[in-house]
Every structure is written in C-alpha cells, then in structure tokens.
Design a protein around this motif. Structure first.
Motif, short mmCIF file in Angstrom:
data_model
loop_
_atom_site.label_atom_id
_atom_site.label_comp_id
_atom_site.label_asym_id
_atom_site.label_seq_id
_atom_site.Cartn_x
_atom_site.Cartn_y
_atom_site.Cartn_z
N GLN A 122 0.74 -1.18 -0.16
CA GLN A 122 -0.03 -0.15 -0.04
C GLN A 122 0.83 1.16 -0.08
O GLN A 122 0.69 2.24 -0.75
CB GLN A 122 -0.84 -0.06 1.29
N ALA A 123 1.84 1.31 0.79
CA ALA A 123 2.76 2.42 0.81
C ALA A 123 3.43 2.57 -0.39
O ALA A 123 3.63 3.83 -0.82
CB ALA A 123 3.97 2.24 1.88
N LEU A 124 4.03 1.59 -1.01
CA LEU A 124 4.54 1.63 -2.54
C LEU A 124 3.64 2.30 -3.35
O LEU A 124 4.29 3.00 -4.41
CB LEU A 124 5.19 0.21 -2.64
N ALA A 125 2.39 1.78 -3.42
CA ALA A 125 1.48 2.40 -4.34
C ALA A 125 1.27 3.74 -4.13
O ALA A 125 1.12 4.46 -5.09
CB ALA A 125 0.12 1.49 -4.15
N CYS A 126 1.25 4.20 -2.79
CA CYS A 126 1.04 5.76 -2.73
C CYS A 126 2.37 6.34 -3.17
O CYS A 126 2.36 7.41 -3.63
CB CYS A 126 0.89 5.99 -1.11
N PHE A 127 3.63 5.82 -2.78
CA PHE A 127 4.85 6.67 -3.40
C PHE A 127 4.49 6.70 -4.77
O PHE A 127 4.94 7.94 -5.36
CB PHE A 127 6.20 5.71 -2.93
N GLU A 128 4.19 5.56 -5.66
CA GLU A 128 4.31 5.65 -7.06
C GLU A 128 3.17 6.74 -7.52
O GLU A 128 3.50 7.67 -8.50
CB GLU A 128 3.74 4.23 -7.51
N GLN A 129 2.15 6.72 -6.90
CA GLN A 129 1.12 7.90 -7.16
C GLN A 129 1.64 9.33 -7.09
O GLN A 129 1.27 10.16 -7.60
CB GLN A 129 -0.30 7.62 -6.43
N CYS A 130 2.54 9.44 -5.84
CA CYS A 130 2.77 10.98 -5.49
C CYS A 130 4.08 11.40 -6.49
O CYS A 130 4.18 12.74 -6.69
CB CYS A 130 3.49 10.75 -4.25
N LEU A 131 4.50 10.51 -7.31
CA LEU A 131 6.01 10.76 -8.07
C LEU A 131 5.41 11.12 -9.44
O LEU A 131 4.42 10.83 -10.05
CB LEU A 131 6.86 9.58 -8.31
N MET A 132 6.11 12.36 -10.09
CA MET A 132 5.84 12.85 -11.40
C MET A 132 6.42 11.64 -12.13
O MET A 132 7.24 10.83 -12.04
CB MET A 132 6.72 14.07 -11.55
N PRO A 133 6.01 11.62 -13.44
CA PRO A 133 6.53 10.77 -14.39
C PRO A 133 8.23 10.95 -14.21
O PRO A 133 8.73 11.98 -14.25
CB PRO A 133 6.07 11.37 -15.80
N SER A 134 8.87 9.76 -14.42
CA SER A 134 10.17 9.61 -14.40
C SER A 134 10.74 10.07 -12.87
O SER A 134 12.17 10.60 -12.54
CB SER A 134 10.98 10.50 -15.34
N GLY A 135 10.11 10.19 -11.79
CA GLY A 135 10.49 10.56 -10.42
C GLY A 135 11.45 9.39 -9.75
O GLY A 135 11.07 8.36 -10.50
N ARG A 136 11.83 9.81 -8.80
CA ARG A 136 12.72 8.93 -8.07
C ARG A 136 12.22 8.70 -6.66
O ARG A 136 11.86 9.39 -6.20
CB ARG A 136 14.25 9.46 -8.00
N LEU A 137 12.49 7.13 -6.43
CA LEU A 137 12.02 6.92 -4.97
C LEU A 137 13.25 6.36 -4.36
O LEU A 137 13.95 5.42 -5.13
CB LEU A 137 11.07 5.62 -5.32
#
Length: 153
Positions: A122-137
């Motif tokens: 669930q947290a990883l999905a939230c991180f993905e949604q928060c990132l701009m295209p080509s964003g970094r995690l």
C-alpha cells in the motif's frame, strides 16, 4: 498500518540521531536530488535530520510523520534555523498527492516501521502515485547483520 510511537520514542530518536553521519547522508541526498525539478518529500520528517540539510541547501522539501510528538520536534528544529517547510501529520500507507513530487525519500529504515506485507504494498502504491513521471524513489534499508549473510561481489 504503521508502527505507533510517542514522546519516549521521539526523545530516543532525537538523541540517537545526533550521532548519525548527517554530512554523509545529506550529501547522498543532495546528489540524488540534483537535477530533479519539482518538490521532494520525505516520509519521515522528524527529527529533521534529512530535511534540514536539504532545505538549507536550497531544495524544496516537504515532510510528514504519524507522530505529533515527532512533528513538534521537527518544527522546532526548523524554526530554530528560520526554515518553514510544509510538514504534516500523515501515514505513508494513505498519503497521496498525485504527481506532485520529483522524488520521494524514505530515509533511515522508516519503511521497516510498516506492519505486514499489505501495508508495504500500500505504501509503495502511494509513493508511485505521488511521483511525477520519471520521478525517483529512494528507500534506505539497513544491511542485514546475520553471520550467514555475505554481500554480493
């Protein structure tokens, strides 16, 4: 669901974070964020060991934590340095600001505070949604200290 902590854990974290190699950590994050356009956010804002050096270096950084006590410490450290970042009480399994960030930083083993595989997904999905295209995690994990473990070569 995240691990819950209060005043004693906040005091312990604040005290132990003083011995952390901040210069090494902040240099690592500065390099990671160098060339990023847009804001970044840090899952664990307090005691501000990651946020403050980045803010002082001119990066646009927001932060959050689930602990009101930890947030109060972070706000105080920021005020002492005349910094005024966006800091909120939120949980990494539910906080979403779609496409708002060029980078998401989950420092110093904070991901380990999640309870169960479902919370991690669930947290990883939230991180993905928060990132701009080509964003970094960036998720920092501590290396295992088992006697049977050996690093890859």
């Amino acid at each position: 669901m995240s691990w819950s902590y209060g005043a004693l854990a906040t005091e312990f974290t604040t005290w132990t974070s003083r011995s952390a190699p901040r210069s090494v950590m902040s240099e690592y994050y500065k390099q990671l964020l160098g060339g990023s356009e847009g804001g970044s956010w840090s899952r664990r804002s307090a005691p501000a060991g990651v946020m403050i050096p980045l803010l002082e270096a001119g990066f646009e950084v927001e932060g959050y934590d689930t602990s009101p006590e930890m947030l109060a410490v972070c706000r105080k450290h920021c005020r002492d340095r005349k910094l005024d970042p966006v800091i909120r009480e939120a949980d990494m399994t539910s906080f979403v600001e779609p496409g708002a960030y060029s980078a998401v930083i989950v420092p110093i083993g904070s991901i380990a505070l999640l309870v169960g595989r479902g919370a991690l997904v669930q947290a990883l999905a939230c991180f993905e949604q928060c990132l701009m295209p080509s964003g970094r995690l960036s998720i920092d994990l501590r290396a295992p200290r088992h006697s049977s473990w050996s690093p890859c070569r």
